[in-house]
Design a protein around this motif. Structure first.
Motif, short mmCIF file in Angstrom:
data_model
loop_
_atom_site.label_atom_id
_atom_site.label_comp_id
_atom_site.label_asym_id
_atom_site.label_seq_id
_atom_site.Cartn_x
_atom_site.Cartn_y
_atom_site.Cartn_z
N ALA A 1 0.83 -1.20 0.00
CA ALA A 1 0.00 0.00 0.00
C ALA A 1 0.86 1.24 0.00
O ALA A 1 2.03 1.21 0.40
N MET A 2 0.28 2.35 -0.47
CA MET A 2 0.83 3.68 -0.26
C MET A 2 -0.10 4.38 0.72
O MET A 2 -1.32 4.42 0.50
N ARG A 3 0.44 4.94 1.80
CA ARG A 3 -0.38 5.52 2.84
C ARG A 3 0.19 6.85 3.32
O ARG A 3 1.41 7.07 3.26
N SER A 4 -0.73 7.72 3.81
CA SER A 4 -0.27 8.95 4.44
C SER A 4 0.29 8.62 5.82
O SER A 4 -0.10 7.62 6.43
N PRO A 5 1.24 9.44 6.30
CA PRO A 5 1.86 9.13 7.60
C PRO A 5 0.86 9.05 8.76
O PRO A 5 1.09 8.34 9.73
N ASN A 6 -0.24 9.76 8.64
CA ASN A 6 -1.22 9.78 9.75
C ASN A 6 -2.37 8.80 9.55
O ASN A 6 -3.39 8.88 10.22
N VAL B 1 -5.01 6.15 9.86
CA VAL B 1 -5.61 5.26 10.84
C VAL B 1 -6.91 4.75 10.21
O VAL B 1 -7.77 5.56 9.84
N PRO B 2 -7.08 3.42 10.05
CA PRO B 2 -8.27 2.90 9.38
C PRO B 2 -9.57 3.46 9.97
O PRO B 2 -9.72 3.51 11.19
N ALA B 3 -10.43 3.91 9.06
CA ALA B 3 -11.75 4.44 9.41
C ALA B 3 -11.69 5.65 10.33
O ALA B 3 -12.68 5.97 10.99
N SER B 4 -10.53 6.34 10.32
CA SER B 4 -10.40 7.49 11.22
C SER B 4 -9.80 8.70 10.51
O SER B 4 -10.45 9.73 10.40
N GLU B 5 -8.56 8.59 10.01
CA GLU B 5 -7.90 9.72 9.37
C GLU B 5 -6.86 9.23 8.37
O GLU B 5 -6.48 8.07 8.34
N GLY B 6 -6.38 10.19 7.53
CA GLY B 6 -5.39 9.86 6.53
C GLY B 6 -5.97 9.14 5.33
O GLY B 6 -7.18 9.08 5.17
N TRP B 7 -5.07 8.60 4.49
CA TRP B 7 -5.50 7.91 3.28
C TRP B 7 -4.62 6.72 2.98
O TRP B 7 -3.49 6.61 3.47
N THR B 8 -5.14 5.79 2.16
CA THR B 8 -4.36 4.63 1.72
C THR B 8 -4.84 4.18 0.34
O THR B 8 -6.03 4.24 0.04
N VAL B 9 -3.88 3.75 -0.50
CA VAL B 9 -4.17 3.09 -1.77
C VAL B 9 -3.50 1.74 -1.71
O VAL B 9 -2.28 1.65 -1.59
N ASN B 10 -4.27 0.65 -1.77
CA ASN B 10 -3.76 -0.69 -1.52
C ASN B 10 -3.54 -1.47 -2.82
O ASN B 10 -4.20 -1.22 -3.83
N LYS B 11 -2.65 -2.40 -2.76
CA LYS B 11 -2.30 -3.21 -3.93
C LYS B 11 -3.49 -4.04 -4.42
O LYS B 11 -3.58 -4.34 -5.62
N ASP B 12 -4.41 -4.42 -3.54
CA ASP B 12 -5.56 -5.23 -3.95
C ASP B 12 -6.66 -4.41 -4.62
O ASP B 12 -7.70 -4.93 -5.01
N ALA C 1 -9.09 1.29 -1.47
CA ALA C 1 -8.53 2.58 -1.09
C ALA C 1 -9.42 3.22 -0.04
O ALA C 1 -10.59 2.86 0.10
N GLU C 2 -8.86 4.17 0.69
CA GLU C 2 -9.63 4.92 1.68
C GLU C 2 -9.14 6.35 1.70
O GLU C 2 -7.93 6.61 1.76
N PHE C 3 -10.09 7.28 1.63
CA PHE C 3 -9.78 8.70 1.67
C PHE C 3 -10.74 9.38 2.64
O PHE C 3 -11.82 8.86 2.95
N ASN C 4 -10.37 10.58 3.06
CA ASN C 4 -11.25 11.34 3.94
C ASN C 4 -12.30 12.11 3.14
O ASN C 4 -13.48 12.03 3.42
N ASP C 5 -11.89 12.84 2.13
CA ASP C 5 -12.80 13.55 1.24
C ASP C 5 -12.35 13.33 -0.19
O ASP C 5 -11.15 13.28 -0.47
#
Length: 296
Positions: free
Chosen positions: A19-24, A26-37, A40-44
């Motif tokens: 994955a590529m993730r922001s330093p902050n 936290v799943p379902a809380s803050e920051g972002w992630t783009v996963n190999k599978d 992805a998760e973003f705030n806005d």
């Protein structure tokens, strides 16, 4: 594009790390992630085009839809290829400076079918626009329906300028209306063939078939001409639906064959009965009969 510049992160356009993730992050809380599978998760997220969820044939699409929808909409499709868009939800505005807008839930127009539609309209009493809902199609309400008009607003209207034909409203738990006048006239409902008894039937010959009607004032009535049945005093002609039964028996003098007369009685059990007919009576009119429905 030749891939990520950092070969550890990616090469040949492939994400190597999990994955590529922001330093902050936290799943379902803050920051972002783009996963190999592929997840992805973003705030806005701001999307300048469309948002598609699902497959090529089963999807939900949020975009500025072309005609016949012709505007920003949430469009749904199950698996149809004949009608690519099965239905949609969109917001409608009456234009600049207006005090109301509407939410439309509909099947697409212009595809060779009459669309089923629901309109929910906001309102502002100052310009005289009442909040309302419009249904184009059958309406089945399994609970109760309450109509609560506000001052100066017509909430339930039936006239020849705004009625949509072939619409059924069913409220299994009843319809509750405040005091007032809401129906100008009733509709005739034919007496079902299975309700006739003792040989009685419609007279025919272009005369009104036997029918019943419920009026807005809490009364019910009969119309039509019947014939051919047993004329013994007290013989049942047909039975009424229970919602039209009177609390007590009622009786009327009704014209019949060649100026002859009979009594027609509607009993509290819903039976329509012929009484003391003149000798030679073969048919009788039901038109004089009107009574208060039990409970009114």
């Amino acid at each position: 594009m030749s891939g990520f510049a950092n070969a550890i992160i990616g090469g040949a356009e492939a994400l190597i790390r999990k994955a590529m993730r922001s330093p902050n992050y936290v799943p379902a809380s803050e920051g972002w992630t783009v996963n190999k599978d592929g997840s992805a998760e973003f705030n806005d997220v701001a999307v300048r085009g469309s948002v598609d969820v699902g497959t090529a044939t089963q999807y939900t699409k949020i975009y500025n839809a072309p005609a016949p929808i012709d505007g920003p909409a949430i469009v749904f499709n199950s698996d149809s290829t004949t009608y690519p868009d099965d239905g949609y939800i969109r917001a409608l505005s009456a234009g600049p400076g207006t005090a109301y807008a509407a939410l439309e839930i509909s099947t697409p127009a212009g595809v060779g079918q009459d669309p089923a539609q629901l309109f929910l309209v906001s309102g502002d009493s100052s310009p005289g626009v009442a909040p309302s809902a419009g249904f184009f199609g059958d309406v089945d309400i399994n609970g109760g329906l309450t109509v609560d008009p506000t001052a100066g607003n017509n909430v339930l209207t039936a006239d020849d300028t705004g009625v949509v034909t072939n619409v059924t409203l069913t409220a299994n738990a009843g319809i509750s209306l405040p005091a007032g006048e809401y129906a100008k006239r009733g509709a005739l409902f034919p007496v079902p063939a299975a309700s006739f008894q003792n040989g009685w039937t419609n007279f025919g010959n272009n005369y009104q078939p036997a029918a019943f009607v419920e009026y807005a004032d809490g009364t019910a009535g009969l119309s039509g001409v019947v014939s051919g049945g047993t004329t013994t005093n007290g013989t049942v002609i047909f039975a009424l639906p229970s919602n039209l039964w009177p609390a007590f028996n009622h009786v009327w003098c009704s014209p019949g064959t060649g100026g002859k007369h009979s009594q027609i009685s509607v009993h509290s059990d819903g039976h329509v009965v012929i009484q003391v007919p003149d000798t030679g009576t073969t048919w009788v009119s039901l038109d004089p009969c009107r009574w208060p429905i039990a409970g009114f």
